[in-house]
Design a protein around this motif. Structure first.
Motif, mmCIF file in Angstrom:
data_model
loop_
_atom_site.group_PDB
_atom_site.id
_atom_site.type_symbol
_atom_site.label_atom_id
_atom_site.label_comp_id
_atom_site.label_asym_id
_atom_site.label_seq_id
_atom_site.Cartn_x
_atom_site.Cartn_y
_atom_site.Cartn_z
ATOM 1 N N GLU A 36 0.818 -1.206 0.000
ATOM 2 C CA GLU A 36 0.000 0.000 0.000
ATOM 3 C C GLU A 36 0.862 1.271 0.000
ATOM 4 O OE1 GLU A 36 -2.564 -0.229 3.309
ATOM 5 O OE2 GLU A 36 -3.681 -1.989 2.589
ATOM 6 N N HIS A 37 2.079 1.167 0.499
ATOM 7 C CA HIS A 37 2.964 2.322 0.560
ATOM 8 C C HIS A 37 4.098 2.213 -0.465
ATOM 9 C CE1 HIS A 37 0.954 2.202 4.488
ATOM 10 N NE2 HIS A 37 1.154 3.519 4.550
ATOM 11 N N GLU A 38 3.877 1.460 -1.518
ATOM 12 C CA GLU A 38 4.901 1.283 -2.548
ATOM 13 C C GLU A 38 5.074 2.571 -3.348
ATOM 14 O OE1 GLU A 38 5.399 -1.218 -6.698
ATOM 15 O OE2 GLU A 38 4.350 -2.177 -5.012
ATOM 16 N N VAL A 39 6.317 3.054 -3.451
ATOM 17 C CA VAL A 39 6.608 4.299 -4.167
ATOM 18 C C VAL A 39 7.503 4.069 -5.377
ATOM 19 C CG1 VAL A 39 6.327 5.686 -2.085
ATOM 20 C CG2 VAL A 39 8.598 4.790 -2.685
ATOM 21 N N ALA A 40 8.071 2.884 -5.541
ATOM 22 C CA ALA A 40 8.970 2.621 -6.673
ATOM 23 C C ALA A 40 9.021 1.126 -6.937
ATOM 24 C CB ALA A 40 10.375 3.169 -6.389
ATOM 25 N N HIS A 41 9.485 0.797 -8.147
ATOM 26 C CA HIS A 41 9.549 -0.592 -8.591
ATOM 27 C C HIS A 41 10.817 -0.756 -9.423
ATOM 28 C CE1 HIS A 41 7.387 -4.193 -10.739
ATOM 29 N NE2 HIS A 41 8.527 -4.529 -10.156
ATOM 30 N N ILE A 42 11.629 -1.769 -9.075
ATOM 31 C CA ILE A 42 12.857 -2.091 -9.811
ATOM 32 C C ILE A 42 12.777 -3.539 -10.261
ATOM 33 C CG2 ILE A 42 15.364 -2.293 -9.699
ATOM 34 C CD1 ILE A 42 15.416 -0.213 -7.547
ATOM 35 N N ALA A 43 13.168 -3.793 -11.506
ATOM 36 C CA ALA A 43 13.201 -5.155 -12.048
ATOM 37 C C ALA A 43 14.623 -5.459 -12.519
ATOM 38 C CB ALA A 43 12.228 -5.303 -13.209
ATOM 39 N N LEU A 44 15.176 -6.568 -12.047
ATOM 40 C CA LEU A 44 16.519 -6.992 -12.421
ATOM 41 C C LEU A 44 16.563 -8.499 -12.607
ATOM 42 C CD1 LEU A 44 17.544 -4.814 -9.656
ATOM 43 C CD2 LEU A 44 19.309 -4.891 -11.375
ATOM 44 N N ASP A 45 17.534 -8.947 -13.376
ATOM 45 C CA ASP A 45 17.819 -10.373 -13.461
ATOM 46 C C ASP A 45 18.522 -10.816 -12.188
ATOM 47 O OD1 ASP A 45 18.274 -12.953 -15.118
ATOM 48 O OD2 ASP A 45 20.295 -12.392 -14.465
ATOM 49 N N ALA A 90 17.134 -3.113 -15.090
ATOM 50 C CA ALA A 90 16.528 -3.267 -16.412
ATOM 51 C C ALA A 90 15.228 -2.486 -16.502
ATOM 52 C CB ALA A 90 16.289 -4.737 -16.703
ATOM 53 N N GLY A 91 14.501 -2.344 -15.395
ATOM 54 C CA GLY A 91 13.258 -1.587 -15.378
ATOM 55 C C GLY A 91 13.149 -0.766 -14.113
ATOM 56 N N GLN A 92 12.778 0.504 -14.257
ATOM 57 C CA GLN A 92 12.665 1.412 -13.110
ATOM 58 C C GLN A 92 11.386 2.222 -13.263
ATOM 59 O OE1 GLN A 92 16.151 3.888 -12.847
ATOM 60 N NE2 GLN A 92 17.582 2.195 -13.164
ATOM 61 N N VAL A 93 10.562 2.196 -12.222
ATOM 62 C CA VAL A 93 9.316 2.954 -12.230
ATOM 63 C C VAL A 93 9.136 3.558 -10.840
ATOM 64 C CG1 VAL A 93 6.803 2.865 -12.512
ATOM 65 C CG2 VAL A 93 8.265 1.431 -13.943
ATOM 66 N N GLY A 94 8.782 4.850 -10.773
ATOM 67 C CA GLY A 94 8.463 5.461 -9.495
ATOM 68 C C GLY A 94 9.484 6.477 -9.042
ATOM 69 N N ASP A 95 9.638 6.615 -7.746
ATOM 70 C CA ASP A 95 10.482 7.624 -7.116
ATOM 71 C C ASP A 95 11.939 7.398 -7.518
ATOM 72 O OD1 ASP A 95 11.943 9.263 -5.387
ATOM 73 O OD2 ASP A 95 10.454 9.066 -3.791
ATOM 74 N N ARG A 96 12.495 8.363 -8.273
ATOM 75 C CA ARG A 96 13.860 8.203 -8.769
ATOM 76 C C ARG A 96 14.879 8.227 -7.640
ATOM 77 N NH1 ARG A 96 13.490 5.965 -13.325
ATOM 78 N NH2 ARG A 96 15.644 6.597 -13.725
ATOM 79 N N GLU A 97 14.656 9.040 -6.642
ATOM 80 C CA GLU A 97 15.605 9.122 -5.529
ATOM 81 C C GLU A 97 15.608 7.836 -4.721
ATOM 82 O OE1 GLU A 97 16.384 11.885 -1.568
ATOM 83 O OE2 GLU A 97 15.171 12.669 -3.229
ATOM 84 N N ALA A 98 14.446 7.248 -4.511
ATOM 85 C CA ALA A 98 14.382 5.977 -3.794
ATOM 86 C C ALA A 98 15.067 4.870 -4.585
ATOM 87 C CB ALA A 98 12.929 5.614 -3.510
ATOM 88 N N ILE A 99 14.884 4.881 -5.894
ATOM 89 C CA ILE A 99 15.529 3.868 -6.733
ATOM 90 C C ILE A 99 17.046 4.015 -6.657
ATOM 91 C CG2 ILE A 99 15.867 3.152 -9.125
ATOM 92 C CD1 ILE A 99 12.933 3.843 -9.628
ATOM 93 N N ARG A 100 17.531 5.261 -6.730
ATOM 94 C CA ARG A 100 18.984 5.480 -6.653
ATOM 95 C C ARG A 100 19.529 5.025 -5.307
ATOM 96 N NH1 ARG A 100 22.582 8.779 -4.487
ATOM 97 N NH2 ARG A 100 24.472 9.305 -5.688
ATOM 98 N N ASP A 101 18.837 5.330 -4.215
ATOM 99 C CA ASP A 101 19.320 4.934 -2.891
ATOM 100 C C ASP A 101 19.407 3.416 -2.763
ATOM 101 O OD1 ASP A 101 19.578 7.543 -2.112
ATOM 102 O OD2 ASP A 101 17.653 7.625 -1.021
ATOM 103 N N VAL A 102 18.408 2.693 -3.279
ATOM 104 C CA VAL A 102 18.415 1.238 -3.165
ATOM 105 C C VAL A 102 19.517 0.631 -4.029
ATOM 106 C CG1 VAL A 102 17.095 -0.850 -3.687
ATOM 107 C CG2 VAL A 102 16.000 1.057 -2.512
#
Length: 477
Positions: A427-436, A455-467
């Motif tokens: 319910e509190h999902e802000v980003a999605h990353i897909a990798l092999d 390979a796939g990035q959707v949502g909060d760019r800052e959260a994706i970069r931090d992860v």
């Protein structure tokens, strides 16, 4: 009288004789047998005494002839004579170049065309194969038909790699264990380490001196910057030996460093101490103690019946429970095995799907703690105030990132972003990353740049970069 009847029976069976053989004279003096007195007899029956005993008695093969009777010229010799050598006959020697080369028979076109199917399946005799192949060089229609048939055979029998399936060991062991369960089973959290050390040892067993001294570059991330260290294949095994020693010490086994003192009780500090103490660069001799230690770790973990899984293993800067430490050692063993395989230009497959899933799960579970440590070090921005960005109490759902791992060993994990004690929530999902799966593990090993990993990035760019940078920060020497 009885002797005369025996000769008469023999004469009736063999036919009339031109000349009766003389009776052997009773003479106790030694001398050659009458049947061996001429060269002609020597050529026809070399070693005529072989048909009878050396003492002149019958050989007992059912022949009723007198022991002294000569050989019958109409019957083949009992013992085949040795063949004369071709060099002794005076005839010209055969050309060895033509031996085994079939002579193509002369066949009609319709016969050769009917043989094309058998030729494509490699079912023709050597002579027929030679005839068909000679015909294909002159007949375009048959050559086209033969090509089509060969392509069809290729579809029926696809080419297979000669390399063993990397999952073969796992499947064989699983089949054996299903038939006879082990008396002392290996804990599930120790099986990846057992499998990866066995795979690496199989890679090392045929290495020569050149391979053991092949240069290897260890790579990892320090902060946000990639770094590396140059060593050799033997140096990598020494590194695995010393870091595995952390688990050995926790289990009460001998420390491979012995009396050596490391500047810091970290994996890097222990490795540097071992390398400095070596009078010469590590050689193939390091393989035996490393393999013996890996066996001891698995055996000791098995003897605990899984009860020691929560035992704490110190890495100097942090601690892991034994079950996670064994997965960590399996992960590093696979990563460095790929480094070694790359150095010697040899292919190396990822772990099995089940083991790879365990390794990905360990990295995903460690990400919230690494995120918090990077935030304290100023490498990740704290969550600013807002309706969806807030610090949450322990055990409460908070802002989350969905990590989707594709391929073998894949799955989905919800990574809490704001606190290690928070719970991931869809319910509190802000980003999605897909990798092999393999790509994510190489990112966690510091072999792939965070900017090139997802390979796939959707949502909060800052959260994706931090992860992504937190995953790279899991790496170390």
């Amino acid at each position: 009288m009885n002797e005369a009847r025996r000769f008469e029976a023999y004469d009736e069976h063999e036919g009339p004789q031109e000349e009766a053989e003389p009776e052997p004279r009773e003479d106790s003096s030694p001398g050659p047998s009458p049947t061996c007195s001429t060269p002609a007899h020597d050529e026809e029956q070399q070693g005529c005494g072989d048909a009878a005993g050396t003492d002149g008695t019958d050989s007992g093969d059912g022949d009723d002839r007198h022991p002294a009777a000569g050989p019958d010229p109409d019957r083949p010799p009992r013992i085949p004579l040795p063949r004369p050598s071709v060099e002794d006959t005076g005839h010209p020697l055969t050309d060895p170049g033509g031996v085994g080369e079939p002579t193509p028979p002369v066949l009609e076109h319709r016969v050769l065309k009917s043989l094309l199917g058998a030729w494509a399946l490699a079912a023709c005799s050597p002579q027929e194969t030679a005839a068909v192949e000679e015909h294909l060089g002159t007949c375009g229609l048959c050559a086209d038909e033969a090509r089509r048939l060969r392509e069809a055979v290729g579809l029926l029998h696809p080419a297979e790699s000669l390399d063993l399936d990397p999952t073969l060991r796992t499947r064989v062991l699983q089949g054996c264990l299903e038939r006879r369960p082990p008396r002392i089973p290996v804990p599930e959290w120790a099986t990846p380490y057992d499998a990866e050390t066995a795979r690496l040892d199989a890679l090392l067993q045929d290495f020569g001196d050149a391979e053991w001294h092949a240069p290897v570059r260890l790579r990892w991330f320090r902060g946000d910057e990639p770094t590396s260290r140059r060593t050799t294949v033997a140096g990598v095994i020494a590194h695995l030996l010393t870091v595995d020693g952390l688990v050995a010490v926790a289990l009460g086994l001998d420390d491979p460093l012995g009396e050596l003192a490391a500047d810091r009780p970290t994996p890097a500090g222990r490795t540097e101490a071992y390398w400095r103490a070596s009078h010469y660069p590590p050689t193939r001799a390091v393989r035996a103690p490393w393999r013996e230690q890996s066996h001891a770790l698995v055996r000791t973990a098995s003897f605990t019946s899984g009860g020691a899984g929560g035992l704490s293993v110190s890495y100097g800067d942090f601690e892991l429970p034994l079950r996670d430490a064994m997965l960590d050692r399996a992960f590093e063993c696979w990563v460095h095995a790929e480094d070694i395989a790359e150095a010697v230009d040899y292919p190396y497959e990822p772990p099995s799907g089940r083991d790879l899933h365990s390794l990905v799960d360990l990295a995903a579970r460690m990400l919230p703690t690494v995120l918090a440590a990077r935030r304290r070090a100023g490498l990740a921005a704290p969550p600013p105030p807002g309706p969806h960005r807030r610090l949450v109490p322990a055990g409460e759902p908070g802002r989350s990132l969905r990590l989707e791992i594709e391929g073998s060993g894949g799955g989905e994990w919800l990574i809490p972003l704001d606190s290690p004690a928070a719970v991931g929530s869809a319910e509190h999902e802000v980003a999605h990353i897909a990798l092999d799966g393999g790509e994510f593990c190489r990112l966690a090993a510091g072999h792939v740049s965070p900017a090139e990993a997802a390979a796939g990035q959707v949502g909060d760019r800052e959260a994706i970069r931090d992860v992504l940078f937190a995953a790279a920060s899991l790496s170390r020497m």
